[in-house]
Design a protein around this motif. Structure first.
Motif, short mmCIF file in Angstrom:
data_model
loop_
_atom_site.label_atom_id
_atom_site.label_comp_id
_atom_site.label_asym_id
_atom_site.label_seq_id
_atom_site.Cartn_x
_atom_site.Cartn_y
_atom_site.Cartn_z
N ARG A 7 -8.47 -10.31 -9.38
CA ARG A 7 -9.73 -9.59 -9.49
C ARG A 7 -9.54 -8.28 -10.27
O ARG A 7 -8.48 -7.66 -10.21
CB ARG A 7 -10.28 -9.29 -8.10
N ALA A 8 -10.59 -7.89 -10.98
CA ALA A 8 -10.53 -6.68 -11.81
C ALA A 8 -10.18 -5.42 -11.00
O ALA A 8 -9.35 -4.62 -11.44
CB ALA A 8 -11.84 -6.48 -12.56
N PRO A 9 -10.77 -5.20 -9.81
CA PRO A 9 -10.39 -3.99 -9.05
C PRO A 9 -8.91 -3.99 -8.65
O PRO A 9 -8.28 -2.94 -8.60
CB PRO A 9 -11.30 -4.06 -7.81
N ILE A 10 -8.36 -5.18 -8.36
CA ILE A 10 -6.95 -5.26 -7.99
C ILE A 10 -6.07 -4.97 -9.19
O ILE A 10 -5.08 -4.23 -9.10
CB ILE A 10 -6.64 -6.65 -7.40
N LEU A 11 -6.42 -5.52 -10.35
CA LEU A 11 -5.63 -5.26 -11.56
C LEU A 11 -5.66 -3.78 -11.92
O LEU A 11 -4.64 -3.21 -12.32
CB LEU A 11 -6.17 -6.11 -12.71
N ALA A 12 -6.82 -3.15 -11.75
CA ALA A 12 -6.92 -1.71 -12.02
C ALA A 12 -6.04 -0.92 -11.06
O ALA A 12 -5.38 0.05 -11.45
CB ALA A 12 -8.38 -1.25 -11.90
N SER A 13 -5.99 -1.36 -9.80
CA SER A 13 -5.15 -0.68 -8.82
C SER A 13 -3.67 -0.90 -9.12
O SER A 13 -2.85 0.02 -8.97
CB SER A 13 -5.48 -1.18 -7.41
N TRP A 14 -3.29 -2.11 -9.54
CA TRP A 14 -1.90 -2.34 -9.93
C TRP A 14 -1.50 -1.40 -11.07
O TRP A 14 -0.39 -0.85 -11.07
CB TRP A 14 -1.73 -3.79 -10.40
N THR A 15 -2.41 -1.22 -12.01
CA THR A 15 -2.11 -0.34 -13.14
C THR A 15 -1.90 1.10 -12.66
O THR A 15 -0.97 1.79 -13.10
CB THR A 15 -3.26 -0.39 -14.17
N ARG A 16 -2.76 1.56 -11.75
CA ARG A 16 -2.56 2.92 -11.20
C ARG A 16 -1.24 3.00 -10.45
O ARG A 16 -0.54 4.01 -10.54
CB ARG A 16 -3.72 3.28 -10.26
N LEU B 154 3.14 -3.78 12.24
CA LEU B 154 2.61 -2.56 11.61
C LEU B 154 3.60 -1.41 11.74
O LEU B 154 3.72 -0.58 10.83
CB LEU B 154 1.27 -2.19 12.25
N ASP B 155 4.31 -1.35 12.86
CA ASP B 155 5.35 -0.33 13.01
C ASP B 155 6.46 -0.54 11.99
O ASP B 155 7.00 0.42 11.42
CB ASP B 155 5.94 -0.35 14.42
N ARG B 156 6.80 -1.82 11.75
CA ARG B 156 7.88 -2.13 10.81
C ARG B 156 7.52 -1.72 9.39
O ARG B 156 8.40 -1.32 8.61
CB ARG B 156 8.22 -3.62 10.86
N ILE B 157 6.27 -1.86 9.03
CA ILE B 157 5.85 -1.48 7.67
C ILE B 157 5.26 -0.07 7.65
O ILE B 157 4.64 0.33 6.68
CB ILE B 157 4.84 -2.49 7.09
N TRP B 158 5.45 0.68 8.76
CA TRP B 158 5.08 2.09 8.84
C TRP B 158 3.60 2.32 8.66
O TRP B 158 3.18 3.41 8.23
CB TRP B 158 5.87 2.93 7.84
N LEU B 159 2.78 1.34 8.99
CA LEU B 159 1.33 1.55 9.02
C LEU B 159 1.01 2.08 10.41
O LEU B 159 0.45 1.39 11.27
CB LEU B 159 0.59 0.25 8.70
N ALA B 160 1.40 3.33 10.63
CA ALA B 160 1.37 3.94 11.95
C ALA B 160 0.99 5.41 11.81
O ALA B 160 1.10 5.99 10.72
CB ALA B 160 2.74 3.80 12.62
N PRO B 161 0.52 6.04 12.89
CA PRO B 161 0.11 7.45 12.81
C PRO B 161 1.19 8.33 12.21
O PRO B 161 2.37 8.24 12.56
CB PRO B 161 -0.16 7.81 14.27
N GLY B 162 0.77 9.21 11.29
CA GLY B 162 1.67 10.15 10.64
C GLY B 162 2.10 9.73 9.25
O GLY B 162 2.49 10.57 8.44
N PHE B 163 2.08 8.42 8.96
CA PHE B 163 2.50 7.93 7.65
C PHE B 163 1.29 7.82 6.72
O PHE B 163 0.20 7.45 7.15
CB PHE B 163 3.18 6.57 7.77
N SER B 164 1.51 8.13 5.45
CA SER B 164 0.43 8.06 4.46
C SER B 164 0.47 6.74 3.71
O SER B 164 1.50 6.36 3.16
CB SER B 164 0.55 9.22 3.46
N TYR B 165 -0.67 6.05 3.68
CA TYR B 165 -0.82 4.82 2.91
C TYR B 165 -1.65 5.09 1.65
O TYR B 165 -2.36 4.20 1.17
CB TYR B 165 -1.45 3.72 3.77
N ALA B 166 -1.56 6.31 1.11
CA ALA B 166 -2.23 6.62 -0.14
C ALA B 166 -1.67 5.74 -1.25
O ALA B 166 -0.49 5.34 -1.22
CB ALA B 166 -2.04 8.10 -0.49
N GLU B 167 -2.48 5.44 -2.24
CA GLU B 167 -2.08 4.52 -3.30
C GLU B 167 -0.88 5.06 -4.07
O GLU B 167 -0.07 4.28 -4.58
CB GLU B 167 -3.26 4.29 -4.25
N GLN B 168 -0.71 6.38 -4.15
CA GLN B 168 0.40 6.93 -4.90
C GLN B 168 1.74 6.67 -4.23
O GLN B 168 2.79 6.81 -4.86
CB GLN B 168 0.20 8.44 -5.08
#
Length: 643
Positions: A74-83, A153-167
């Motif tokens: 999808r176009a939004p996904i490709l744009a995100s991959w590019t970022r 989710l703990d293993r992939i650090w999708l937990a409080p305190g961790f940032s899942y920002a795109e950068q």
């Protein structure tokens, strides 16, 4: 149902390092219409088998800098991959920052908690997690009733305190929703990092209902095989409920602030701001008068005054060189929150005591590198006092650049002028005599370091030496700057008398408060250390340096780079070239014993490729002990993964 739960348990046990390839069952949402001759990308619950494999192949082609099949992604996904590529996000491992001191009580949290609790109860038996993040992608709340999903989710650090920002994480429901300021759905291999391909997520931005400010993201995350086309709609419904609660909680205060703002605009023609913790309004005159680069420091200082709940008038030095007179009128201040009206007038600064009229500092001072708002504001204030020939005290932490700032200000205006630095730690009768001799020198600058190290008798002796000169109206008198460390302890009577000779005091911010200046300091210091040789810092190494708290400030950064230059004089600095202490993110300066222990742990982990059990065996300590010390020192490995 039993088989499904067992399958989820097996999937949840996979560690982030387990790479999985091939086509597994997958689901993704349909949010695009067919355009032109392009074949629509299969999305939604039908995205299984071959369709999922097509997405995986498209991602693999993209990562190898090949053109992916446009019908497969999808176009939004490709744009995100590019970022994500532009952000230099690693595709084969997770590299997440951790924020351990998140604010415990914010308007977003207060509004979201009851809503999330209600939804979490409804989802208690479902393999789905409700996640709330702030506007920087940091997880501030997470609810799930499925133990397998929670462990994963703990293993992939999708937990409080961790940032899942795109950068940091690349394409994912949280970060991509923040970047696009719009709902985002990411399924399976659409994730940029390969360790997230088992997950499906839908994120929806949460905006303040009055100001429109982006406050955070509401995200639903589940196993890819459990995904539904209704995820996005459900996440949007939850986000809207949170925004409705925000409106109920803030409506009365915001309406009061709006009334005061409109009244101020009707009465005056000057620059007017209305500010609160989550709202900013300004009239056209404010936009015309106040430079955008000046607005942040002006509002930061004025907002602190508003919180006092009393009317106040401030003089604020701005990065552009102007000085603003600000009338602060609180509209309300309760429960740790506040809002009010600012009426701003720019005032000119004429030179006093015969100082030459020169432009204000608008760029980095010579030998005092940095362009961050706090550092620039501090430099502007010092510059102002130099031109007014006002003696002042520079307060701050060791290594923060107090003496450097004083010397640089002098050199900016009088590059050939006389400057003398005397350290009070060497104080004695001869030292006091040197101070007196310097005070008789015309047109120079005298820097007195570490006043707080003086004994009571020496403090009084120095005060006596300064007294005949401090009230002098001679336009060529010495400009005297003193430095001292910040302390919570009250000053002794003798030191207080000495400080009375200096009518002004300025706080020099520690490096962690203007961490963005590390990006300018590193090349500058490297050029000094290598005498201009071609040595530069890679983006990966710079991220390691930017994540440090630098309790020793610029001096500590200089010593770190000095160790690097001792081993590498040219080329590119990689994370593995940095000394061990850069792996420890701490809020204090380690004692010598702690520093030795921390270095030993880091070296053992490097020698064992991050194997904590083997590192503990080599160091002669238990696994429990090394785990505790790793957490205490905040040690991370060169590849960016937290060990």
């Amino acid at each position: 149902m039993v088989e499904k739960n067992e399958h989820a348990m097996r999937r949840g046990a996979a560690a982030p390092g387990d790479v999985r390839h091939g086509a597994g069952p997958g689901k993704a949402p349909d949010d695009e219409a067919e355009s032109g001759r392009r074949r629509p990308v299969p999305v939604g619950p039908a995205t299984v088998g071959k369709a999922a494999e097509c997405v995986a192949l498209a991602r693999d082609a993209f990562l190898h800098f090949e053109e992916p099949d446009p019908s497969a992604v999808r176009a939004p996904i490709l744009a995100s991959w590019t970022r994500s590529r532009q952000f230099s996000v690693p595709s084969d491992h997770l590299e997440l920052p951790y924020e351990s001191d998140a604010e415990p009580d914010t308007p977003l949290l207060r509004a979201a908690r009851p809503v999330i609790s209600d939804i979490a109860d409804q989802f208690a038996t479902e393999p789905v997690s409700v996640i709330l993040c702030d506007d920087e992608g940091v997880v501030i709340d997470r609810r799930t009733g499925d133990s397998a999903l929670r462990h994963h989710l703990d293993r992939i650090w999708l937990a409080p305190g961790f940032s899942y920002a795109e950068q940091y994480v690349g394409t994912n429901g949280i970060g991509t929703a923040l970047e696009g300021r719009a709902p985002a759905q990411v399924f399976g291999h659409e994730h940029y990092v390969e360790h997230l391909e088992d997950m499906a997520c839908a994120g929806v931005p949460i905006h303040h209902p009055v100001s429109g400010k982006l406050l955070g993201v509401l995200d639903l995350t589940c196993w890819r095989s459990e995904a539904s086309a209704m995820m996005a709609a459900t996440a949007a419904t939850i986000a809207r409920r949170i925004e409705e609660t925000l409106l109920e909680q803030s409506g009365r205060r915001e309406l009061t602030l709006l009334h005061d703002y409109l009244s101020a605009c009707r009465r005056g023609r000057g620059a007017i701001f209305a500010v609160s913790d989550d709202l900013l309004m300004m009239n056209d005159r404010a936009r015309e008068l106040i430079d955008p680069s000046d607005q942040a420091p002006l509002l930061a200082e004025a907002t602190d005054a508003i919180r006092s709940g009393r009317r106040r008038q401030l003089l604020v030095d701005l990065p552009s060189g102007a000085t603003a007179r600000v009338q602060c009128r609180p509209s309300w201040a309760e429960g740790g929150l506040s809002g009010g009206i600012l009426q701003v007038q720019l005032v000119s600064r004429a030179p006093l005591h015969g100082r030459p009229s020169t432009p204000s500092i608008t760029t980095a001072l010579p030998a005092a590198v940095g362009s961050g708002a706090l550092w620039t504001k501090c430099a502007q204030a010092v510059d102002r006092h130099f031109r007014m020939n006002e003696w002042l005290v520079l307060e701050g932490e060791k290594g923060s650049g107090r003496t450097t700032l004083a010397r640089a200000t002098h050199q900016m205006h009088s590059p050939a002028g006389h400057v003398r630095v005397l350290d009070a730690e060497h104080c004695g009768p001869r030292w006091i005599a040197e101070v007196s001799d310097e005070l008789r020198t015309s047109g120079g600058t005298l820097v007195l370091q570490h006043l707080d190290s003086l004994s009571p008798q020496h403090a009084l002796a120095l005060a006596d030496a300064l007294e005949p000169f401090r009230e002098s109206t001679d336009p060529e008198r010495q400009w005297v700057v003193a430095t001292r460390s910040r302390t919570a302890e009250p000053d002794s009577p003798e030191l207080a008398e000495l400080l009375g000779c200096f009518p002004r005091s300025i706080e020099v911010p520690p490096l962690r408060h203007h961490i963005e200046d590390v990006a300018e300091l590193v090349p500058y210091l490297l050029a000094r250390l290598t005498r201009g040789a071609d040595l530069h810092c890679s983006p990966e190494a710079m991220r390691v340096l930017m994540r440090n708290r630098w309790p020793g400030n610029v001096d500590q950064l200089y010593q770190v780079l000095r160790k690097v230059v001792a081993r590498r004089r040219t080329g590119t600095i990689r994370p593995e070239d940095l000394p061990p202490e850069t792996r420890a993110i701490t809020r204090r300066v380690l004692t010598p014993l702690e520093a030795i222990e921390c270095d030993a742990i880091v070296d053992a982990l490097l020698d064992t490729d991050g194997n904590k059990a083997e590192a503990a065996r080599r160091l002669g300590m238990s696994r429990a002990t090394i785990y505790r010390k790793i957490r205490g020192y905040g040690i991370s490995m060169p590849d960016g993964s937290k060990v």
